[in-house]
Enzyme design. Structure first.
Site, short mmCIF file in Angstrom:
data_model
loop_
_atom_site.label_atom_id
_atom_site.label_comp_id
_atom_site.label_asym_id
_atom_site.label_seq_id
_atom_site.Cartn_x
_atom_site.Cartn_y
_atom_site.Cartn_z
N ARG A 98 0.87 -1.17 0.00
CA ARG A 98 0.00 0.00 0.00
C ARG A 98 0.90 1.22 0.00
NH1 ARG A 98 -3.63 -2.56 -1.50
NH2 ARG A 98 -5.70 -2.86 -0.61
N GLU B 67 -3.37 7.73 -4.29
CA GLU B 67 -3.81 7.26 -5.62
C GLU B 67 -5.11 7.96 -6.03
OE1 GLU B 67 -4.04 2.98 -5.61
OE2 GLU B 67 -2.01 2.82 -4.84
N HIS C 33 -1.31 0.52 -9.91
CA HIS C 33 -1.92 -0.46 -8.98
C HIS C 33 -2.47 -1.68 -9.74
CE1 HIS C 33 -3.83 -0.75 -4.71
NE2 HIS C 33 -3.55 -1.95 -5.18
#
Ligand code: DGY
Length: 324
Positions: free
Chosen positions: A238, A267, A285
């Site tokens: 993460r 993000e 991602h």
């Protein structure tokens, strides 16, 4: 009576077909993240919410949906959900572990190779039509074979990364909150080292911890200072596990060799320098982004929510304490 389910975002067709057969399904028709108010409006009267890792699900949503019996996350990470609030309301929260292990380790290893061998830079050079031909000193990268891979976090994905590393003759050292048994370490051909030792000794440092308040900025300024000047850091866990501003400073000053990043602190927005720094490989991602993996994630989320709606304990409950 079929349970009523709201899905916040389109997921693979076989999962939708399965859910249509077993539930009364409502799907967000727009391919975008919904606001809390939109989630509440869409899920009104539903027993199950199938949400994504980009949907913040907090107390406001839970309180506005009194009939909500389960929050099934489409993802193994569940830091988008206020689990404490769900637990206080006795709502089970589920995730999708296991099914995305290999795909995520593939992306981590792909980033390792791409960063070491400067594939992003090379691709940009060719596409810009500026390549003038083979050159003995052009884009020399880092050797992978025989290097040391440091793994921070050694759960399923970290172990899958170690398996890939064996094929490239990497020496694998790891740190994990809980150390494996000597037999497990031997079987996986890995050596446990204290956290700071792994950071200092790694040629490639790959992060595989879950994100929570204890892992926020687990890697920051002082760690970049302690790394080898040639070290490459890989993050597929993460974004906020790593202090992105500190990383940018380290990359800009060439205090470390490079970074391969699949996840980011805010993000889809990156620290501005990351869009142009040549020593960073950045992808959007993609860890679990294969058709097979996303289908398995969806089926697992569906099975979790169906179990709760049938009065059973779901297979992947992250707050099992609600069951006493
Ligand atoms: C997850 O499941 O947590 C992943 O980040 C999605 O790719």
């Amino acid at each position: 009576m079929k349970p009523k389910v709201f899905i916040t975002r389109e997921i693979p067709a076989p999962v939708l077909a399965f859910l249509r057969e077993h539930t009364e399904l409502t799907l967000n028709p727009d391919d975008r993240v919904l606001s809390a108010a939109e989630v509440i409006a869409g899920a009104r009267g539903c027993e199950a919410l199938l949400c994504n890792i980009t949907d913040p699900v907090g107390a406001e949503i839970m309180d506005a949906l009194p009939g909500l019996r389960v929050i099934a996350n489409f993802g193994v990470g569940f830091n988008n959900i206020d689990v404490a609030a769900a637990t206080a309301r006795k709502i089970p929260v589920t995730n999708t572990p296991g099914v995305l292990t290999e795909a995520t380790a593939d992306i981590a290893f792909a980033l390792l190779l791409a960063s070491a061998r400067r594939l992003g830079e090379g691709e940009r050079l060719v596409r810009s039509r500026a390549w003038t031909g083979w050159n003995p000193m052009q884009m020399l990268g880092a050797d992978v074979t025989g290097a040391t891979l440091g793994l921070i976090g050694f759960g399923r994905i970290g172990q899958a990364m170690a398996k890939r590393a064996r094929a490239f003759d990497l020496t694998v050292i790891y740190w994990n909150r809980t150390r494996l048994s000597p037999a497990e370490e031997q079987a996986l051909q890995v050596t446990y080292r204290p956290f700071d030792d792994v950071v200092a000794a790694a040629d490639f440092l790959s992060l595989h911890v879950a994100y929570n308040k204890d892992t926020h900025h687990l890697i920051g300024e002082k760690h970049f200072a302690a790394m080898k000047p040639t070290a490459i850091v890989i993050n597929t866990a993460r974004g906020p596990v790593l202090d992105e501003k500190a990383l940018v400073r380290a990359l800009s000053a060439k205090r470390i060799g490079g970074a391969g990043l699949d996840v980011f602190e805010r993000e889809p927005v990156l620290e501005p320098e990351l869009y142009t720094l040549p020593n960073a490989v950045v992808v959007p991602h993609l860890g679990s982004a294969t058709i097979g993996t996303r289908t398995k994630m969806g089926m697992l989320a569906a099975k979790n929510l169906l179990a709760v709606c049938a009065g059973q304990r779901p297979p992947n409950c992250v707050n099992p304490q609600i069951y006493g």
